[in-house]
Motif scaffolding. Sequence first.
Motif, PDB file in Angstrom:
ATOM      1  N   ILE A   1       1.424   4.449   1.094  1.00 42.92           N
ATOM      2  CA  ILE A   1       0.833   5.292   2.145  1.00 42.92           C
ATOM      3  C   ILE A   1       0.836   6.759   1.696  1.00 42.92           C
ATOM      4  O   ILE A   1      -0.157   7.464   1.793  1.00 42.92           O
ATOM      5  CB  ILE A   1       1.600   5.102   3.469  1.00 42.92           C
ATOM      6  CG1 ILE A   1       1.410   3.636   3.900  1.00 42.92           C
ATOM      7  CG2 ILE A   1       1.104   6.052   4.558  1.00 42.92           C
ATOM      8  CD1 ILE A   1       2.301   3.190   5.006  1.00 42.92           C
ATOM      9  N   GLU A   2       1.966   7.197   1.217  1.00 37.70           N
ATOM     10  CA  GLU A   2       2.087   8.550   0.643  1.00 37.70           C
ATOM     11  C   GLU A   2       3.312   8.529  -0.254  1.00 37.70           C
ATOM     12  O   GLU A   2       3.971   7.488  -0.374  1.00 37.70           O
ATOM     13  CB  GLU A   2       2.246   9.580   1.770  1.00 37.70           C
ATOM     14  CG  GLU A   2       3.453   9.285   2.654  1.00 37.70           C
ATOM     15  CD  GLU A   2       3.535  10.161   3.891  1.00 37.70           C
ATOM     16  OE1 GLU A   2       4.573  10.816   4.060  1.00 37.70           O
ATOM     17  OE2 GLU A   2       2.559  10.173   4.671  1.00 37.70           O
TER      18      GLU A   2
ATOM     19  N   ASN B   1      -1.788   7.557  -5.563  1.00 42.53           N
ATOM     20  CA  ASN B   1      -2.751   8.074  -4.587  1.00 42.53           C
ATOM     21  C   ASN B   1      -2.338   7.591  -3.192  1.00 42.53           C
ATOM     22  O   ASN B   1      -1.724   6.528  -3.058  1.00 42.53           O
ATOM     23  CB  ASN B   1      -4.154   7.533  -4.879  1.00 42.53           C
ATOM     24  CG  ASN B   1      -4.649   8.018  -6.220  1.00 42.53           C
ATOM     25  OD1 ASN B   1      -4.310   9.134  -6.648  1.00 42.53           O
ATOM     26  ND2 ASN B   1      -5.417   7.183  -6.904  1.00 42.53           N
ATOM     27  N   ASN B   2      -2.693   8.339  -2.211  1.00 40.01           N
ATOM     28  CA  ASN B   2      -2.437   7.873  -0.845  1.00 40.01           C
ATOM     29  C   ASN B   2      -3.248   6.613  -0.587  1.00 40.01           C
ATOM     30  O   ASN B   2      -4.414   6.519  -0.981  1.00 40.01           O
ATOM     31  CB  ASN B   2      -2.815   8.954   0.172  1.00 40.01           C
ATOM     32  CG  ASN B   2      -1.777  10.073   0.180  1.00 40.01           C
ATOM     33  OD1 ASN B   2      -0.734   9.949  -0.490  1.00 40.01           O
ATOM     34  ND2 ASN B   2      -2.057  11.139   0.904  1.00 40.01           N
ATOM     35  N   ASN B   3      -2.616   5.641   0.046  1.00 39.16           N
ATOM     36  CA  ASN B   3      -3.232   4.346   0.373  1.00 39.16           C
ATOM     37  C   ASN B   3      -3.668   3.538  -0.864  1.00 39.16           C
ATOM     38  O   ASN B   3      -4.565   2.712  -0.784  1.00 39.16           O
ATOM     39  CB  ASN B   3      -4.426   4.522   1.324  1.00 39.16           C
ATOM     40  CG  ASN B   3      -3.978   5.107   2.636  1.00 39.16           C
ATOM     41  OD1 ASN B   3      -2.936   4.698   3.166  1.00 39.16           O
ATOM     42  ND2 ASN B   3      -4.724   6.084   3.143  1.00 39.16           N
ATOM     43  N   GLU B   4      -3.023   3.791  -1.990  1.00 41.02           N
ATOM     44  CA  GLU B   4      -3.329   3.019  -3.215  1.00 41.02           C
ATOM     45  C   GLU B   4      -2.666   1.646  -3.133  1.00 41.02           C
ATOM     46  O   GLU B   4      -1.518   1.530  -2.689  1.00 41.02           O
ATOM     47  CB  GLU B   4      -2.804   3.775  -4.447  1.00 41.02           C
ATOM     48  CG  GLU B   4      -3.143   3.072  -5.761  1.00 41.02           C
ATOM     49  CD  GLU B   4      -2.624   3.828  -6.975  1.00 41.02           C
ATOM     50  OE1 GLU B   4      -2.383   5.053  -6.897  1.00 41.02           O
ATOM     51  OE2 GLU B   4      -2.469   3.158  -8.025  1.00 41.02           O
ATOM     52  N   ASN B   5      -3.429   0.606  -3.547  1.00 39.50           N
ATOM     53  CA  ASN B   5      -2.825  -0.740  -3.602  1.00 39.50           C
ATOM     54  C   ASN B   5      -1.822  -0.795  -4.751  1.00 39.50           C
ATOM     55  O   ASN B   5      -2.141  -0.373  -5.870  1.00 39.50           O
ATOM     56  CB  ASN B   5      -3.900  -1.803  -3.822  1.00 39.50           C
ATOM     57  CG  ASN B   5      -4.726  -2.010  -2.577  1.00 39.50           C
ATOM     58  OD1 ASN B   5      -4.223  -1.889  -1.459  1.00 39.50           O
ATOM     59  ND2 ASN B   5      -6.007  -2.285  -2.750  1.00 39.50           N
TER      60      ASN B   5
ATOM     61  N   ILE C   1       0.873  -1.191   0.000  1.00 39.86           N
ATOM     62  CA  ILE C   1       0.000   0.000   0.000  1.00 39.86           C
ATOM     63  C   ILE C   1       0.902   1.230   0.000  1.00 39.86           C
ATOM     64  O   ILE C   1       1.826   1.349   0.829  1.00 39.86           O
ATOM     65  CB  ILE C   1      -0.914   0.004   1.246  1.00 39.86           C
ATOM     66  CG1 ILE C   1      -1.838  -1.224   1.218  1.00 39.86           C
ATOM     67  CG2 ILE C   1      -1.741   1.292   1.307  1.00 39.86           C
ATOM     68  CD1 ILE C   1      -2.514  -1.500   2.545  1.00 39.86           C
TER      69      ILE C   1
ATOM     70  N   SER D   1       6.525  -0.436   7.208  1.00 41.30           N
ATOM     71  CA  SER D   1       6.630   0.718   6.304  1.00 41.30           C
ATOM     72  C   SER D   1       8.076   0.865   5.840  1.00 41.30           C
ATOM     73  O   SER D   1       9.005   0.688   6.644  1.00 41.30           O
ATOM     74  CB  SER D   1       6.200   1.992   7.029  1.00 41.30           C
ATOM     75  OG  SER D   1       4.848   1.893   7.368  1.00 41.30           O
TER      76      SER D   1
ATOM     77  N   GLU E   1       4.026   0.464   2.314  1.00 40.72           N
ATOM     78  CA  GLU E   1       3.923  -0.535   3.377  1.00 40.72           C
ATOM     79  C   GLU E   1       3.712  -1.910   2.753  1.00 40.72           C
ATOM     80  O   GLU E   1       2.878  -2.087   1.862  1.00 40.72           O
ATOM     81  CB  GLU E   1       2.741  -0.195   4.291  1.00 40.72           C
ATOM     82  CG  GLU E   1       2.645  -1.119   5.496  1.00 40.72           C
ATOM     83  CD  GLU E   1       1.326  -0.936   6.245  1.00 40.72           C
ATOM     84  OE1 GLU E   1       1.046   0.212   6.647  1.00 40.72           O
ATOM     85  OE2 GLU E   1       0.594  -1.925   6.368  1.00 40.72           O
TER      86      GLU E   1
END
Lengths: 346, 322
Positions: A247-248, A267-271, A245, A258, A253
């Motif tokens: 995160i930013e 995108n933030n939190n994009e898979n 993911i 992380s 992560e």
Amino acid sequence: MVENIIELKNINKEYEGHNALKNINLYVKRNEFITLLGPSGCGKTTTLRLIGGFESPTSGEILFEGKNIADLPPYKRRVNTVFQKYALFPHMNVYENIAFGLRIKKIDEDTIEKKVKAILSLVNLEGFENRYIDSLSGGQQQRIAIARALVNEPEVLLLDEPLGALDLKLRKEMQIELKKMQQKLGITFIFVTHDQEEALTMSDTIVVMKDGMIQQIGTPEDIYNEPKNAFVAEFIGESTIVDGIMIEDFLVEFSGTSFECVDKGFNNNENVDVVIRPEDIKLVSLEEGMLKGIVESVTFKGVHYEMMIKSDKQEFKVHSTKMEPVGTKVGLRIDPNDIHIMKKVR
Amino acid sequence: MFLHTDVSNINDTVLTKKNRNSLFYRMKKNRMAYLYILPAMLVVFTVSIFPIIYGIGLSFFNANLYTMGNGTVKFIGLKNYVKALGSIDAEFFVVLLRTFIWTIVNVFAHVTLGLIIALALNRQNLKFKGIYRTLIILPWAVPQFVTALVWKMMYHEQFGFFNQFLGLLGIEPIHWLSNGKIAFIAVIIVNIWLGFPFMTMVATGALQSISREYYEAADIDGATAMQKLRYITLPLLKPAMLPATILGTIWTFTNFNVIYMVTGGGPSKATEIVSTYQFNVLTRQNAYSMAATYSVIVSIILIIITLINMKVTKALSDEGVE
């Protein structure tokens, strides 16, 4: 002089409803060694056959020095092909094989003799004029096939997996020799292979293809170090691909931890898919490790050991000259530069 | 002393090696293997080797219905051969000459027609190829005597297809089977019809094994269709077509069915070839030794033709394609 000797523009090729090539756009520079690389059925040979004139595109343009040649027959293109199985005539000797094209073009015998001798010298097979094809080794046949193509003085030489039939040692020798030959002749080579190592060794530019589409075009270093997607990463060299993911920007992560990375623009939190090369994972002590894991298997590969290390339900492939026995708990460290983030396509 | 021992050792080695190579030694050593092939060998000997030896032997005797009846069969040396070949205007020479013409015309037509049809059916974009190929095999698949009898009916002067058709066009009927020269042409046509499918099949198989890359390589050089045929297709068909041609020559030279069924060798022996002539010598004159003599002569001729063919064309040799 046009810098791009060949340009493929929006090329599509259909065979009975099946799309073998989908919107191919490719530029081949003059005097470059370019390799079309991909698994069976990816469309690399079809692309080569389109350039050679053995097939016509369903739509799109093939430009040679800026002029559309899509409808020109093979002999009117300044392109020649070295076939996968060489296509040397078994009923003719080496001389007759090389002279065949020149004879068809009605060139006088003296010139033919001079050209054949010169080209045999180029491929280091002087004195082989009277030998029949089946008396030659695979490597020699290959050189004759190259000689037969080069004697017509093409500006672009197409090579369709020409090293496939050779044994490993000979293949490696021929890789170096082909590259030397291309540099000496100063002509463009378009090479087709499914062997990533071959592509990395010889090419100025690699075009990675899959399912009739180009996945990435770049130098061998680009393709290896910065694969554009998980397919390229998996196909070129070995790698571990894990779900992550983003995160930013610059922070990803995976495996419950992380990591700093060098990628941004997601995108933030994009898979995402996280690709890590086995040689980029360092084995450290448990305390120093960013991840902790247990050695599940060890295989000796000559230069290094290949170890499968399990960490938080995820297996990582690690190449290291230092061997840790099976069952050992180890720490893993991955530098930000060695973490490659890709958009999820699967 | 040492020298003597050494020499005797060498002699022993040589003898042992020689013994080991002898048939008797090998048979003794591989006794079970020889025992296994014994039944098959007996069958081959009984149905193949013995009749050949018997036939060759018979040609040196005066065996016919009369001599065999009263027990006066005796060895007469080469007299039968002298009788068969002794006189240049002998009937046998005419028959032999006709057999050569029959063979040359037929084999030439079989190979040419077979090649043309195979090439025509080998075109990449041709639709219904499978159906055409099946139809082409039909004349070959139907028993020869059935085909021969159908052709005989078609040649019938009054009711046959050809004369009926010619009649529709207002053309006088042709004496297909009652004029010697026309009858010979008629039987040749029947045999061409029967023989070309085999050559088509052989050529088709060989054509399919020629890699498309050869033609693409020639395309790059700008070779025309005729140049591709001459420099690629025909030379690459040679290794398959030459043995087939030798086989075709032997089959045609010794063909019996077609002539026997269509004309019976007539009219007035005008279509007689060696095999039908021999058959008549055997069945009408009951001259067994004479018939055997003709068989031996035909065999020798065929062996010579085959050897010359193989020598000239290098067929069946490793360099067949060169």
